[in-house]
Design a protein around this motif. Structure first.
Motif, mmCIF file in Angstrom:
data_model
loop_
_atom_site.group_PDB
_atom_site.id
_atom_site.type_symbol
_atom_site.label_atom_id
_atom_site.label_comp_id
_atom_site.label_asym_id
_atom_site.label_seq_id
_atom_site.Cartn_x
_atom_site.Cartn_y
_atom_site.Cartn_z
ATOM 1 N N TYR A 296 0.850 -1.176 0.000
ATOM 2 C CA TYR A 296 0.000 0.000 0.000
ATOM 3 C C TYR A 296 0.898 1.242 0.000
ATOM 4 O O TYR A 296 2.002 1.230 0.575
ATOM 5 C CB TYR A 296 -0.908 0.035 1.233
ATOM 6 N N SER A 297 0.406 2.320 -0.624
ATOM 7 C CA SER A 297 1.173 3.561 -0.702
ATOM 8 C C SER A 297 0.243 4.743 -0.450
ATOM 9 O O SER A 297 -0.835 4.848 -1.047
ATOM 10 C CB SER A 297 1.836 3.706 -2.072
ATOM 11 N N PHE A 298 0.679 5.628 0.445
ATOM 12 C CA PHE A 298 -0.115 6.798 0.848
ATOM 13 C C PHE A 298 0.601 8.060 0.391
ATOM 14 O O PHE A 298 1.802 8.241 0.643
ATOM 15 C CB PHE A 298 -0.277 6.787 2.370
ATOM 16 N N ALA A 299 -0.110 8.971 -0.269
ATOM 17 C CA ALA A 299 0.499 10.162 -0.866
ATOM 18 C C ALA A 299 0.790 11.264 0.141
ATOM 19 O O ALA A 299 1.554 12.185 -0.151
ATOM 20 C CB ALA A 299 -0.406 10.708 -1.968
ATOM 21 N N GLY A 300 0.167 11.201 1.331
ATOM 22 C CA GLY A 300 0.413 12.223 2.337
ATOM 23 C C GLY A 300 -0.594 13.357 2.286
ATOM 24 O O GLY A 300 -1.336 13.532 1.311
ATOM 25 N N THR A 301 -0.612 14.147 3.375
ATOM 26 C CA THR A 301 -1.459 15.333 3.466
ATOM 27 C C THR A 301 -0.621 16.465 4.051
ATOM 28 O O THR A 301 0.565 16.295 4.324
ATOM 29 C CB THR A 301 -2.678 15.079 4.379
#
Length: 317
Positions: A296-301
């Protein structure tokens, strides 16, 4: 509340007391415990603007403006953000140049440094600083009958203690940097005979990185091994630091990509995008067609940095 060695100005009953000693520093839930060096000559007890040095202010025990200017201020090497977890101290580097005119920069009671602050420079809502002042090297020196001008290159670190320095509202907020200098000029720290003989200088409003809540992401693909064409169930969790509970908690309602990298290749391909549930958990299915790594990969905020989980290898029979 923790104890750190710092330069501070305590203002009580109209009397000012300068210290370079161990002073208590308020936690996020506390009121500010002390005034920082760059506020010594600038902010009064009510947070009003700096008062110019005059005979009247000297009588009122106000530090005088020190003949020091600052330039080339850089924090964290120019990075836009730093990430902080729940326990580990984060050391943020900084550097700047200063020019001092008729100031004894070699004096043992001359100190310089840099803070990060949020909110107004006269009344910040948060302040991050170093355990030690900056260290400086003399880069130039010019003298004449009237003045001595000294150029210096300085560097140091802002030490962020997540257990006492931050609350969650600080994440992603606008921060600024302020470079400062203070010269005690022989006055006794903690009990100066004449505060008006102490000089201060500062340069506020400089660029600073934001502070983000460190994130973690896991992936587990099962079953392992799996037959070709059969369905894999891929689970995981997205969590981030909570600076108030000092634990990692699920980051809810966030879009996360399911990615796959075939064995023998170096690039991940996005297969689908799903959202974390009310606990930050992830779960989806996909057909297995080849040996490879799932993640899984999260783009960030703005409050939380991007993160990709380590790939979970699945052997396809």
């Amino acid at each position: 509340m923790r104890i750190r060695t710092t330069a501070a100005l305590a203002v009580a009953c109209g009397a000012a007391a300068l210290t370079w000693v161990a002073v208590p520093v308020a936690t996020a839930a506390d009121a500010p415990a002390s005034v920082r060096p760059w506020q010594l000559g600038g902010a009064s007890a009510d947070g009003s603007a700096r008062t110019p040095f005059t005979a009247t202010t000297a009588t009122a025990k106000q530090p005088y403006p020190l003949a020091v200017t600052f330039s080339k201020v850089k924090v964290a090497g120019g990075k836009s953000a730093v990430s902080v977890g729940t326990e580990a101290i984060v050391h943020v580097s900084y550097s700047f140049h200063l020019t001092a005119t008729n100031v004894d920069v070699s004096a043992p009671d001359f100190f310089v440094g840099l803070d990060l602050y949020r909110g107004s420079v006269t009344k910040p809502t948060s302040d991050l600083y170093g355990d030690q002042p900056a260290t400086c090297d003399v880069t130039s020196s010019e003298s004449s009958y009237e003045k001595v001008v000294t150029g210096m290159s300085c560097k140091g670190k802002v030490d962020i203690y997540p257990r006492s320095d931050l609350n969650n509202a600080d994440a992603g907020a606008k921060w600024h940097a302020v470079a400062w200098a203070v010269a005690y000029n022989g006055q006794k720290p903690g009990d100066p005979a004449d505060v008006s003989k102490i000089g201060t200088a500062e340069l506020a409003g400089q660029a600073s990185p934001t502070v983000r809540r460190l994130s973690k992401l896991t992936t587990n693909a099962a079953p392992e091994p799996v037959r070709k064409g059969k369905t894999l169930t891929v689970t995981g969790a997205l969590t981030r630091a909570n600076w108030e509970t000092h634990k990692y908690a699920g980051y809810t309602g966030q879009k996360v990509k399911l990615q796959f990298r075939k064995k023998g290749t170096s690039t991940y391909t996005t297969l689908k995008t799903i959202s974390t549930d009310s606990h930050g958990n992830l779960r989806t299915t996909y057909k297995a067609t080849a040996d490879g790594y799932w993640r899984y990969s999260f783009a960030g905020t703005t409050t939380t940095p991007a993160v990709s989980a380590a790939g979970d290898f699945v052997d396809v029979k």
